[in-house]
Enzyme design. Structure first.
Site, PDB file in Angstrom:
ATOM      1  N   ASP A   1       0.819  -1.210   0.000  1.00 29.56           N
ATOM      2  CA  ASP A   1       0.000   0.000   0.000  1.00 29.56           C
ATOM      3  C   ASP A   1       0.857   1.266   0.000  1.00 29.56           C
ATOM      4  O   ASP A   1       0.796   2.087   0.916  1.00 29.56           O
ATOM      5  CB  ASP A   1      -0.934  -0.004   1.212  1.00 29.56           C
ATOM      6  CG  ASP A   1      -1.784  -1.253   1.280  1.00 29.56           C
ATOM      7  OD1 ASP A   1      -2.177  -1.746   0.220  1.00 29.56           O
ATOM      8  OD2 ASP A   1      -2.048  -1.742   2.392  1.00 29.56           O
TER       9      ASP A   1
ATOM     10  N   GLU B   1     -10.800  -0.949  -5.269  1.00 25.87           N
ATOM     11  CA  GLU B   1     -10.412  -0.337  -3.997  1.00 25.87           C
ATOM     12  C   GLU B   1      -9.182   0.527  -4.228  1.00 25.87           C
ATOM     13  O   GLU B   1      -8.711   0.696  -5.354  1.00 25.87           O
ATOM     14  CB  GLU B   1     -10.097  -1.430  -2.961  1.00 25.87           C
ATOM     15  CG  GLU B   1      -8.981  -2.374  -3.400  1.00 25.87           C
ATOM     16  CD  GLU B   1      -8.802  -3.568  -2.489  1.00 25.87           C
ATOM     17  OE1 GLU B   1      -9.479  -3.626  -1.456  1.00 25.87           O
ATOM     18  OE2 GLU B   1      -7.988  -4.448  -2.822  1.00 25.87           O
TER      19      GLU B   1
END
Length: 464
Positions: free
Chosen positions: A34, A209
């Site tokens: 991430d 997402e």
């Protein structure tokens, strides 16, 4: 080959001037995912989530920071926030989920937006610091966003040229957005659903997402992890930070080599870069799939109309180095382009190097540890234009060992050997000096570790 030609070849090896290819994944000492890059002054601050070494599914308890000034050598800055002790930034968090963060700068402060679990549901908190390195403090004492909505995660924040800030987020459902007040820790209006038109685009571009919001040349962009699973990186463009958005396809198509992906995009020193992740480090040793991810980066190119050229899957070579590293200043051992075997850690530093009476604690230091025979660190693009005669190394060791200093390859020419046994007995930090052959030009530098046991801890190095 005669003696003269052999000698000439050796001179070429020692005096060559080049920049070799970088490496993907860019972090090897920990599992990172991430990516959230922030370009600030002359440095890229890369905020990450962190998969634990023993994770089978998603086990993330803290957020980490890495920095680079050349896009190749990355310095581990350690944990900067978390949801479990001793790094529990958000006291209200349930303590076991530290998902995809992003940090933005505004008015001399830095705002770290973090998704985690609150009362069994996803929530987004924000922690504030006066420095991009932290420490980050939860000024709200509660979530910024909490609606008992399972899709409330993966925030991205953008401050427009007029000063208005926006936050986008959402996973496994629609993408949401809202305006932020100038304080950056409260919403300035109702939560909306982003309008994204996917007409005529392939299914691998669909939203899943991990949104990322940015602006370039009057175009607004929204990228995301696309079409799970596996995930690629899709993107859309708009004339407004609130849309409507028109999907333009993918920056990177999904690939069976990785179930997930997550974009982080930044401009730095005249280039555009897209970060994401794969599972290459895990797959080196494990045949079964575990959620232990590793961040990668590629250079990103825009077309004349603002659309983005599609990239292939993450390469193993990554991006080119920007500039060179200065060996004549004190360089942290945890600054590296690549490594094998080693880990990094943070421990206190004390007033005195006396194992029986260390005095008061002065702070914490990051260092390289878990070093065994044959492990190595690579530092890329080191500029030895001033030559050198010796190198200082800060080490601590119970058992001693040797550090071979090599050029250009892990089995390249040996230009010096540091005998760590001279640091003395015990695990107290000592600075030792090793003589080195004169080096000229730009080289990749390798510290190769030799010995029979857990060898040493390594803090920093500096050529003279």
């Amino acid at each position: 080959m005669n003696t003269t030609l052999k000698g000439f070849a050796c001179l070429l090896a020692l005096f060559s001037c080049f920049y070799s290819n970088a490496h993907n994944p860019i972090i090897q000492t920990k599992h990172t995912a991430d990516p959230a890059p922030l370009a600030y002054n002359d440095t890229v601050f890369l905020y990450t989530s962190h998969d634990e070494d023993n994770a089978e599914r998603f086990v993330m308890q803290n957020w980490m920071l890495y920095t680079s000034t050349d896009m190749v050598n990355w310095t581990d800055r350690g944990i900067i926030a978390g949801v479990s002790e001793p790094y529990k930034t958000f006291k209200w968090a349930d303590g076991h989920s530290a998902w995809a963060p992003q940090c933005v700068a505004r008015n001399g402060k830095f705002y770290l937006y973090c998704p985690t679990i609150y009362q069994g549901k996803m929530a987004i908190g924000v922690a504030v610091s006066n420095s991009p390195y932290g420490p980050f403090v939860d000024e709200l004492g509660k979530p910024l966003i909490y609606r008992s909505n399972p899709g409330d995660y993966d925030p991205t924040v953008f401050v427009d040229d007029d000063g208005q800030a926006y936050i986008y987020w959402g996973g496994n459902g629609p993408c949401y957005y809202a305006k932020l007040k100038e304080d950056m820790i409260s919403l300035a209006g109702d939560i909306q659903v982003a309008s994204i038109d996917f007409t005529g685009t392939p299914p691998e571009a669909s939203y899943t997402e991990g949104p990322w919001l940015w602006k370039k040349n009057k175009h607004y962009y929204l990228a995301w992890a696309s079409r799970c699973c596996p995930e690629g990186i899709g993107y859309a463009m708009s004339d407004s930070p609130t849309g409507p958005w028109r999907c333009k396809g993918t920056i990177m198509d999904p690939d069976q080599r990785s179930s997930g992906n997550h974009p982080g995009i930044v401009d730095f020193k005249g280039n555009s870069y897209v970060f994401g992740f794969n599972y290459a480090i895990t797959k080196q040793t494990l045949a079964k799939h575990y959620e232990r991810r590793s961040i990668c980066v590629e250079k990103m190119t825009y077309n004349a109309d603002g659309t983005i050229q599609k990239l292939p899957w993450w390469s193993t070579t990554g991006v080119k180095q920007i500039g060179a590293l200065d060996p004549y200043k004190q360089n942290e051992a945890e600054t590296m382009a690549y490594s094998e075997g080693v880990k990094t850690d943070k421990l206190p530093v004390w007033e005195r190097d006396d194992i029986w009476n260390r005095g008061k604690k002065l702070g914490d230091i990051m260092f390289v540890t878990s070093i065994h025979n044959g492990d190595y660190i690579e530092v890329q693009g080191v500029d030895f234009s001033k030559g050198c005669s010796s190198v200082d190394l800060r080490v601590a060791s119970l058992y001693g060992g040797k550090i071979e200093i090599r050029l250009d390859k892990k089995d390249g020419p040996v230009v010096g050997i540091a005998d760590v046994a001279t640091s003395g007995e015990g695990d107290v930090w000592k600075t030792i000096t090793a003589k080195v052959k004169s080096i000229k030009g730009v080289h990749d530098l390798y510290f190769v570790f030799k010995g029979e046991k857990d060898l040493l801890n390594f803090d920093w190095w500096q050529f003279k």
